[in-house]
Design an enzyme around this catalytic site. Structure first.
Site, PDB file in Angstrom:
ATOM      1  CG  ASP A 103     -18.078 -14.591   5.998  1.00  0.00           C
ATOM      2  OD1 ASP A 103     -19.276 -14.681   6.297  1.00  0.00           O
ATOM      3  OD2 ASP A 103     -17.164 -14.812   6.822  1.00  0.00           O
ATOM      4  CG  ASP A 159     -10.564 -24.363   3.815  1.00  0.00           C
ATOM      5  OD1 ASP A 159     -11.067 -23.275   3.453  1.00  0.00           O
ATOM      6  OD2 ASP A 159      -9.626 -24.438   4.628  1.00  0.00           O
TER       7      ASP A 159
HETATM    8  P1  IMP Z   1     -14.484 -12.370   3.699  1.00  0.00           P
HETATM    9  O1  IMP Z   1     -13.238 -11.582   3.450  1.00  0.00           O
HETATM   10  O2  IMP Z   1     -14.887 -12.341   5.160  1.00  0.00           O
HETATM   11  O3  IMP Z   1     -15.645 -11.994   2.818  1.00  0.00           O
HETATM   12  O4  IMP Z   1     -14.129 -13.869   3.506  1.00  0.00           O
HETATM   13  C1  IMP Z   1     -13.876 -14.426   2.316  1.00  0.00           C
HETATM   14  C2  IMP Z   1     -13.159 -15.735   2.460  1.00  0.00           C
HETATM   15  O5  IMP Z   1     -13.338 -16.352   3.743  1.00  0.00           O
HETATM   16  C3  IMP Z   1     -13.754 -16.695   1.473  1.00  0.00           C
HETATM   17  O6  IMP Z   1     -13.131 -16.560   0.221  1.00  0.00           O
HETATM   18  C4  IMP Z   1     -13.535 -18.028   2.139  1.00  0.00           C
HETATM   19  O7  IMP Z   1     -12.272 -18.534   1.788  1.00  0.00           O
HETATM   20  C5  IMP Z   1     -13.558 -17.728   3.632  1.00  0.00           C
HETATM   21  N1  IMP Z   1     -14.887 -18.076   4.206  1.00  0.00           N
HETATM   22  C6  IMP Z   1     -15.876 -17.235   4.563  1.00  0.00           C
HETATM   23  N2  IMP Z   1     -16.959 -17.897   5.026  1.00  0.00           N
HETATM   24  C7  IMP Z   1     -16.646 -19.207   4.944  1.00  0.00           C
HETATM   25  C8  IMP Z   1     -17.381 -20.431   5.244  1.00  0.00           C
HETATM   26  O8  IMP Z   1     -18.549 -20.452   5.671  1.00  0.00           O
HETATM   27  N3  IMP Z   1     -16.711 -21.594   5.010  1.00  0.00           N
HETATM   28  C9  IMP Z   1     -15.432 -21.638   4.533  1.00  0.00           C
HETATM   29  N4  IMP Z   1     -14.730 -20.536   4.230  1.00  0.00           N
HETATM   30  C10 IMP Z   1     -15.330 -19.321   4.436  1.00  0.00           C
END
Ligand code: IMP
Length: 179
Positions: A103, A159
């Site tokens: 994300d 989730d």
């Molecule tokens: P990042 O560090 O922002 O890249 O986020 C990574 C983590 O955020 C992922 O491993 C997910 O657990 C959570 N996450 C990000 N986007 C979503 C979503 O759309 N639905 C559920 N969990 C999300």
């Protein structure tokens, strides 16, 4: 379909087909490199993907788990915390990180850094989903299942407040579920 789901973004069949394709590609790439990866699954979201993907990796892999937290509800809290660390040494190992979704990219940046700090020789990333429109850190997964638009998704490991991880597809919740 679960009554709280507004739409399915990625079907169960599409996920299975893509896992087979990714597993084949990963097998070929590591075979060509003459290396066998240690597969590191980031709990909890990547577990269904890990279970399906490894069936199609035709190498003598080992796997281990780690847990980090970066989200509460639907908002990133920005700060990545290591909740559970690896159970083994990875010095000199070739790491294949398995993620549910990239994300903002913060989690993977931190976890990748940690792998190198622990002495990993190389780190590659395979993620079921990629949401490039949300990226704040310049990081790309080496293998991506599906690129999705900027929507909060649940299912197949993902989730909302710890629910919906067991759905066999990836979908979007009805608006009233967030109220
Ligand atoms: P990042 O560090 O922002 O890249 O986020 C990574 C983590 O955020 C992922 O491993 C997910 O657990 C959570 N996450 C990000 N986007 C979503 C979503 O759309 N639905 C559920 N969990 C999300």
């Amino acid at each position: 379909m679960h009554p709280n789901i507004k739409k399915v973004l990625v079907s169960e069949e599409a996920i299975q087909t893509r896992c087979a394709e990714l597993g084949k590609q990963i097998t070929e790439d590591y075979r060509n490199l003459g290396k066998v990866p240690v597969v590191v699954s980031v709990l909890k979201g990547s577990v269904p993907f890990l279970v399906n993907l490894i069936k199609y990796i035709d190498l003598d892999i080992e796997f281990d788990f780690m847990a980090v937290s970066s989200y509460e509800g639907t908002e990133s809290i920005g700060d990545v915390k290591i909740i559970m660390d690896l159970n083994r040494s990875i010095k000199g190992d070739h790491i294949l990180m398995v993620e549910d979704i990239v994300d903002t990219g913060r989690t993977l940046k931190e976890v990748t850094k940690l792998m190198f700090n622990k002495g990993a020789e190389s780190v590659k990333i395979v993620s079921l989903l990629d949401k490039p429109s949300r990226r704040v850190i310049d990081i790309t997964a080496d293998y991506v299942g599906f690129t999705i638009p900027n929507e909060f998704v649940v299912g197949f490991g993902l989730d909302f407040d710890e629910k919906y991880r067991n759905l066999p597809y990836v979908g979007v919740l009805k608006d009233e579920c967030y109220q």
